[in-house]
Design a protein around this motif. Structure first.
Motif: not given
Lengths: 110, 181
Positions: A26-28, A71, A73-77, A79
């Motif tokens: 994911y991004g990070v 994060r 409480g939010r979802k990761k995206q 790939y």
């Protein structure tokens, strides 16, 4: 036979980072992997611009991941590379290897 | 038209086009119309005092185009609504002082592409939280967040600045050809 798309250096780096981090890219993690191996600190903006382009060309696929406390409480995206992406990456790296052909660049020729 | 009015007009154009057009990338022309409408009707008429007939003609023409393009306005409203929702969810579950700088989040939300806006905000926040966990002071972590945020929206910001330049030149050219000041 479908034409294999050309890849830029950044495309190659992001695709390789996705392969290395599979299935948790994911991004990070993509940014950190590129930084660790190339010592180049890419901005998230440039990483996401490449991810967007690769996804549009069908070379990667994305999915929503789990919610984590880190994060907010939010979802990761996440790939993952597609078979089309694998073919393009392989062809692109093979072309670089073929061009290099054992040449050792030792510095300026002049 | 006075120099002051010209400068004021340019400033409003720059603000409107620069900050709004990345939000509505599908309808950049709508921003041009909106900004030129505001500029022509309000800035010219109110600051410059008594503008010539050509200013009124351009203003009426732009108003007519704007009314005729109601769907474009609806799309603009929807896009701004979506950004509002994204930012609202980005700011949800907050309560402690150790949050990323909200103004920086706002700029990222405003300028980043809608497709990866949420992911970008999440990644920036994860870096921020990692900094705090690593023992970096809140003040420094916030500075690092600002730097990363500006670095991430740099290309979009530059594109907006370039767009302002081109549109400003075209607008001045057309106005000059129509006999405006």
């Amino acid at each position: 036979m479908t034409k294999i798309p050309d890849l830029t250096l950044k495309d190659q780096q992001v695709l390789l980072a996705i392969v290395i981090q599979h299935p948790n890219a994911y991004g990070v993690s993509i940014r950190d992997e590129i930084k660790k191996r190339t010592e180049r600190d890419e901005s998230f903006g440039s990483i996401y611009a490449v991810l967007e382009r690769l996804e549009d060309r069908g070379m990667i696929a994305s999915r929503e991941g789990e919610v984590t406390a880190a994060r907010g409480g939010r979802k990761k995206q996440y790939y993952t590379i597609t078979s089309r992406g694998q073919m393009a990456l392989q062809a692109s790296l093979r072309a670089v290897d073929a061009m290099r052909g054992g040449i050792e660049v030792k510095g300026a020729l002049a | 038209m006075t120099i002051f009015a010209r400068v004021a007009r340019k400033a409003v154009e720059a603000l409107m086009i620069g900050f709004l057009s990345p939000i509505i990338v599908d309808q950049p022309i709508a921003v041009l119309w909106c900004s030129r409408l505001v500029v022509t009707l309000y800035i010219s008429n109110l600051i410059a005092g008594t503008p010539g007939w050509s200013h009124h003609a351009i203003g009426v023409y732009e108003l007519a185009i704007l009314i005729a393009q109601e769907p474009v306005l609806r799309a603009l409203k929807t896009k701004i609504g979506i950004i509002g929702q994204d930012l609202a969810s980005a700011f949800a579950n907050r309560g402690d002082a150790e949050d990323p700088p909200r103004l920086a989040e706002f700029f990222v939300g405003l300028l980043a592409k809608a497709r990866y806006r949420a992911s970008l905000l999440q990644c920036l926040e994860e870096d921020f939280r990692n900094d705090l966990a690593a023992g970096i002071s809140l003040r420094r972590a916030k500075r690092r967040y600002w730097a990363a945020a500006l670095n991430s929206i740099g290309p979009q910001l530059w594109a907006a600045i370039k767009r302002v330049g081109v549109i400003g030149i075209v607008a001045d050219y057309v106005r000059g050809k129509l006999g405006g000041a």
